[in-house]
Scaffold this active site. Structure first.
Site, PDB file in Angstrom:
ATOM      1  N   THR A  18     -34.411   9.819  27.996  1.00 29.28           N
ATOM      2  CA  THR A  18     -35.121   9.753  26.719  1.00 29.28           C
ATOM      3  C   THR A  18     -36.437   8.997  26.874  1.00 29.28           C
ATOM      4  OG1 THR A  18     -32.947   9.594  25.662  1.00 29.28           O
ATOM      5  CG2 THR A  18     -34.856   9.200  24.263  1.00 29.28           C
ATOM      6  N   ARG A  22     -34.072   5.053  33.941  1.00 31.52           N
ATOM      7  CA  ARG A  22     -33.334   3.806  33.734  1.00 31.52           C
ATOM      8  C   ARG A  22     -32.094   3.788  34.603  1.00 31.52           C
ATOM      9  NH1 ARG A  22     -33.798   2.348  27.301  1.00 31.52           N
ATOM     10  NH2 ARG A  22     -36.004   2.903  27.285  1.00 31.52           N
ATOM     11  N   SER A 113     -36.172  -1.469  28.131  1.00 30.54           N
ATOM     12  CA  SER A 113     -36.212  -1.620  26.680  1.00 30.54           C
ATOM     13  C   SER A 113     -35.034  -2.400  26.107  1.00 30.54           C
ATOM     14  CB  SER A 113     -36.322  -0.232  26.064  1.00 30.54           C
ATOM     15  OG  SER A 113     -36.512  -0.348  24.694  1.00 30.54           O
ATOM     16  N   HIS A 114     -34.203  -1.732  25.304  1.00 35.29           N
ATOM     17  CA  HIS A 114     -33.127  -2.433  24.606  1.00 35.29           C
ATOM     18  C   HIS A 114     -31.918  -2.687  25.506  1.00 35.29           C
ATOM     19  CE1 HIS A 114     -32.176   1.811  24.438  1.00 35.29           C
ATOM     20  NE2 HIS A 114     -30.913   1.480  24.248  1.00 35.29           N
ATOM     21  N   ASP A 277     -37.326  -5.711  20.215  1.00 41.17           N
ATOM     22  CA  ASP A 277     -36.454  -5.441  21.361  1.00 41.17           C
ATOM     23  C   ASP A 277     -37.085  -5.872  22.690  1.00 41.17           C
ATOM     24  OD1 ASP A 277     -38.384  -3.476  21.625  1.00 41.17           O
ATOM     25  OD2 ASP A 277     -36.972  -2.005  22.436  1.00 41.17           O
ATOM     26  N   ASP A 279     -38.830  -4.525  25.095  1.00 39.39           N
ATOM     27  CA  ASP A 279     -40.219  -4.198  25.438  1.00 39.39           C
ATOM     28  C   ASP A 279     -41.141  -4.177  24.220  1.00 39.39           C
ATOM     29  OD1 ASP A 279     -38.959  -1.918  24.459  1.00 39.39           O
ATOM     30  OD2 ASP A 279     -40.201  -0.557  25.629  1.00 39.39           O
ATOM     31  N   ASP A 281     -41.147  -2.512  21.321  1.00 37.62           N
ATOM     32  CA  ASP A 281     -41.512  -1.340  20.518  1.00 37.62           C
ATOM     33  C   ASP A 281     -40.583  -1.112  19.325  1.00 37.62           C
ATOM     34  OD1 ASP A 281     -39.398  -0.520  22.072  1.00 37.62           O
ATOM     35  OD2 ASP A 281     -40.429   1.200  22.972  1.00 37.62           O
ATOM     36  N   ARG A 282     -39.466  -1.839  19.264  1.00 40.03           N
ATOM     37  CA  ARG A 282     -38.576  -1.653  18.108  1.00 40.03           C
ATOM     38  C   ARG A 282     -38.686  -2.825  17.141  1.00 40.03           C
ATOM     39  NH1 ARG A 282     -32.799   0.724  19.965  1.00 40.03           N
ATOM     40  NH2 ARG A 282     -33.550   2.208  21.518  1.00 40.03           N
ATOM     41  N   GLU A 363     -37.970   6.407  14.028  1.00 40.25           N
ATOM     42  CA  GLU A 363     -36.626   6.796  14.446  1.00 40.25           C
ATOM     43  C   GLU A 363     -35.596   5.849  13.847  1.00 40.25           C
ATOM     44  OE1 GLU A 363     -36.367   8.650  18.571  1.00 40.25           O
ATOM     45  OE2 GLU A 363     -37.488   6.813  18.938  1.00 40.25           O
ATOM     46  N   GLU A 364     -34.381   6.361  13.693  1.00 42.66           N
ATOM     47  CA  GLU A 364     -33.305   5.549  13.127  1.00 42.66           C
ATOM     48  C   GLU A 364     -32.942   4.357  14.010  1.00 42.66           C
ATOM     49  OE1 GLU A 364     -30.311   5.403  14.991  1.00 42.66           O
ATOM     50  OE2 GLU A 364     -31.389   6.707  16.398  1.00 42.66           O
ATOM     51  N   SER A 365     -33.346   4.417  15.290  1.00 45.24           N
ATOM     52  CA  SER A 365     -33.000   3.356  16.228  1.00 45.24           C
ATOM     53  C   SER A 365     -33.949   2.173  16.134  1.00 45.24           C
ATOM     54  CB  SER A 365     -33.006   3.922  17.644  1.00 45.24           C
ATOM     55  OG  SER A 365     -34.253   4.538  17.903  1.00 45.24           O
ATOM     56  N   LYS A 376     -43.939   3.553  19.715  1.00 43.11           N
ATOM     57  CA  LYS A 376     -43.459   2.810  18.565  1.00 43.11           C
ATOM     58  C   LYS A 376     -43.882   1.352  18.753  1.00 43.11           C
ATOM     59  CE  LYS A 376     -38.694   2.787  20.369  1.00 43.11           C
ATOM     60  NZ  LYS A 376     -38.584   3.795  21.435  1.00 43.11           N
ATOM     61  N   ARG A 496     -23.404   9.196  20.509  1.00 39.74           N
ATOM     62  CA  ARG A 496     -23.901   8.626  19.258  1.00 39.74           C
ATOM     63  C   ARG A 496     -23.538   9.574  18.125  1.00 39.74           C
ATOM     64  NH1 ARG A 496     -26.717   4.544  21.394  1.00 39.74           N
ATOM     65  NH2 ARG A 496     -28.403   4.885  22.906  1.00 39.74           N
TER      66      ARG A 496
HETATM   67  C1  VG1 Z   1     -32.479   5.546  22.327  1.00 44.79           C
HETATM   68  C2  VG1 Z   1     -32.765   5.804  20.857  1.00 44.79           C
HETATM   69  C3  VG1 Z   1     -34.065   6.564  20.698  1.00 44.79           C
HETATM   70  C4  VG1 Z   1     -35.196   5.806  21.391  1.00 44.79           C
HETATM   71  C5  VG1 Z   1     -34.826   5.535  22.842  1.00 44.79           C
HETATM   72  C6  VG1 Z   1     -35.849   4.662  23.527  1.00 44.79           C
HETATM   73  O1  VG1 Z   1     -32.322   6.778  22.995  1.00 44.79           O
HETATM   74  O2  VG1 Z   1     -31.711   6.510  20.269  1.00 44.79           O
HETATM   75  O3  VG1 Z   1     -34.329   6.728  19.329  1.00 44.79           O
HETATM   76  O4  VG1 Z   1     -36.381   6.557  21.359  1.00 44.79           O
HETATM   77  O5  VG1 Z   1     -33.565   4.848  22.901  1.00 44.79           O
HETATM   78  O6  VG1 Z   1     -36.033   3.474  22.844  1.00 44.79           O
HETATM   79  P1  VG1 Z   1     -30.877   7.403  23.365  1.00 44.79           P
HETATM   80  O7  VG1 Z   1     -31.189   8.635  24.142  1.00 44.79           O
HETATM   81  O8  VG1 Z   1     -30.141   6.350  24.110  1.00 44.79           O
HETATM   82  O9  VG1 Z   1     -30.222   7.667  22.048  1.00 44.79           O
HETATM   83  V1  VG1 Z   1     -36.416   2.085  23.683  1.00 44.79           V
HETATM   84  O10 VG1 Z   1     -36.918   0.988  22.565  1.00 44.79           O
HETATM   85  O11 VG1 Z   1     -34.913   1.734  24.414  1.00 44.79           O
HETATM   86  O12 VG1 Z   1     -37.443   2.577  24.862  1.00 44.79           O
HETATM   87 CO    CO Z   2     -37.899  -0.463  23.360  1.00 38.90          CO
END
Ligand code: VG1
Ligand code: CO
Length: 543
Positions: A18, A22, A113-114, A277, A279, A281-282, A363-365, A376, A496
């Site tokens: 995504t 990673r 990221s998260h 988060d 990095d 962006d959230r 996004e919902e995340s 983001k 999910r």
């Molecule tokens: C998750 C989130 C998605 C977001 C992605 C990267 O992806 O659901 O909305 O864009 O993380 O966010 P997935 O494929 O695990 O559902 V970040 O802030 O981790 O770069």
């Molecule tokens: Co992030």
């Protein structure tokens, strides 16, 4: 000094998900693993000779080492200049800002990221293009293809650079500029928001807490909120970026940012709470006594964005990822602007933003952003909220309730089943896909399916098609269930399940979320036979 050509062999598992590649840190630490992937990225930038590249990351464990490698490989591959955040740091939105502002050809952003960090935690590498946004599928696909055939990489034979002070160095004719990671970003925020009104807001005694979760946003939030806008010292907590995030799971949701969540629901809650988060962006937004779902936050920001100077001219359109609730669509309808539904992942917003079709997206995340960069942007969302609070003079919780009163409320929850068996996850999704055509008009758990499909996205700008982006099932009872597999996990698979239900009855806007959604949750479990296939009776994380 000369560049070395190093012989290597491909790794089979370097497929970006995504958001970039990673993996667990030990996977990245295998000899040549990082170099192979970086060379594959560089090979996919044909115009790199003499160009500028941005390099930085979220400061997690292994960040510094990979920054040094990326700098030396850029030098050996003909880049003319690299811009590197001091100490190797750049938040994801700041990297996007720097790429755009300095006319770079792209950027290598190091982050998972998260996902948690540390020697046994996760690491990640992503590539952003000249527009400052995540490489689109066509480019990530080409990078993956390249990793499968790579036989050598090029790296300058040079000592490590001192990344701790700003200044300019040279490696093999390439200039290396160590830049302040905050300055360009802070200037951009000043151009979008009414800093004078925000300063007055804090001077009037407005109290907030920003929890940086020991990740990258600390220095940005301190510089802007405390040093520039005059928020009380201590407004930013966990503000020092740490390689292991101080043990925090840097995912800003009510589960992982529970300290902030609890504070905001306690007797001494400040006026506004926010977190970011790994990095940067959230964002998570919490009003006193009221968690604002990211889907609601996007809708509320869309409805009020014109109150901030950067958006005074209104919005051209809005977009949300498919599993994000439909709250923003209702706002778009009222504003008379276009609303788009994209697959999960920020890379899908890029074309719409570049074409000027949308101004805001999310996004919902917990990702929200605008056309100011191509990522983001957590702190940006917080500043837009603050600007709206300053302009309306309303407490955040009142703003949310007024929004529900006008548009109705989309009750929303996400259930994550983490680290389930990959084959079971595939079987579950295949089972659902095989079923979708026969679902409409059937009744299950007292609810009637009105539509069901596997989301297929046709990019309105370039016509590219992305298939199989998640199964969505809509019910006549104004409810919706979406199933998809995560593309950012590093162990097993994560399922999910996104569950929502719309309510417009003014007497039913303050119900407990779990209660409203319980019947839909039951249907979601039954329809996919989650327990039967994965062996899990309950999700690992509910947000
Ligand atoms: C998750 C989130 C998605 C977001 C992605 C990267 O992806 O659901 O909305 O864009 O993380 O966010 P997935 O494929 O695990 O559902 V970040 O802030 O981790 O770069
Ligand atoms: Co992030």
């Amino acid at each position: 000094m000369a560049a070395k050509q190093v012989t290597t062999t491909p790794f089979p598992d370097q497929k970006p998900g995504t958001s970039g590649l990673r993996k667990k840190v030990p996977v990245f630490r295998q000899p040549h693993y990082v170099e192979n992937f970086v060379q594959a990225i560089l090979d996919c930038i044909p115009e790199r000779e003499g160009a500028t590249l941005v390099i930085g990351g979220d400061g997690r464990f292994f960040n510094r080492e990979v920054v040094q490698i990326a700098i030396k490989m850029a030098a050996a591959n003909g880049l003319g200049r690299v811009l590197v955040g001091r100490d190797g740091l750049l938040s994801t939105p700041a990297a996007s800002c720097v790429i755009r502002k300095h006319g770079a050809i792209g950027g290598i952003v190091l982050s998972a990221s998260h996902n948690p960090g540390g020697p046994e935690g996760d690491f990640g590498i992503k590539y952003n293009g000249a527009n400052g946004g995540p490489a689109p599928e066509s480019v990530t696909g080409a990078i993956f293809e390249r990793t499968k055939t790579i036989s050598e990489y090029r790296i300058a034979d040079a000592p490590d650079l001192d990344l701790g002070t700003t200044g300019t160095h040279e490696i093999d004719g390439m200039s290396v500029e160590i830049i302040d990671p905050v300055a360009d970003y802070a200037e951009l925020m000043r151009s979008l928001f009414d800093f004078e009104a925000l300063t007055k807001l804090f001077a009037s005694g407005f109290r907030m807490r920003f929890d940086a979760l020991s990740a990258i946003t600390g220095p940005y939030a301190k510089a802007i909120l405390e040093d520039t806008l005059g928020a009380a010292p201590g407004t930013v907590v966990n503000g020092e970026p740490k390689p292991d995030f101080g043990g925090h799971h840097p995912d800003p949701n009510p589960v992982h940012a529970h300290e902030l969540f609890d504070l905001m629901h306690g007797p001494d809650a400040p006026d506004f709470g926010a977190a970011s988060d790994g990095d940067g962006d959230r964002n998570m937004i919490v009003a006193p006594g009221l968690f604002v779902t990211p889907s609601d936050s996007l809708a509320i920001l869309a409805a009020h964005a014109h109150r901030a100077p950067g958006y005074a001219g209104g919005l051209s359109g809005v977009a949300r990822s498919m599993p994000t609730s439909r709250a923003t669509d209702r706002v778009a309808q009222k504003l008379g602007i276009e609303a788009f539904e994209t697959p999960t992942g920020w890379k899908f917003f890029g074309n719409l933003l570049d074409a000027g079709r949308i101004t805001l997206c999310g996004e919902e995340s917990a990702g929200t952003g605008s056309n100011h960069v191509r990522e983001k942007d957590g702190l940006w969302a917080v500043l837009l909220w603050l600007n709206i609070l300053a302009a309306t003079g309303k407490p955040a919780q009142d703003l949310v309730r007024a929004h529900w009163a006008e548009f109705g409320r989309d009750y929303y929850t996400r259930h994550d089943y983490e680290e389930i068996d990959s084959d079971a996850a595939k079987r579950l999704m295949e089972g659902l896909r095989a079923k979708v055509a026969s679902l409409p008009d059937t009744t299950i758990g007292g609810m009637t399916v009105s539509e069901a499909d596997d989301f297929r996205y046709v990019d309105p700008v370039d016509g590219s098609v992305t298939e199989a982006q998640g199964v969505r099932i809509t019910f006549a009872e104004d409810a919706r269930i979406v199933y998809r597999l995560s593309g950012t996990g590093t162990a097993g698979a994560t399922l999910r399940v996104y569950i929502e239900r719309y309510e417009s009855d003014p007497a039913r806007l303050e119900q407990p979320v779990a209660e409203v959604l319980a019947p839909v949750v039951a249907v979601a479990r039954e329809l996919a036979d989650i327990e039967g296939i994965t062996g899990r009776a309950e999700p690992s994380v509910v947000t």
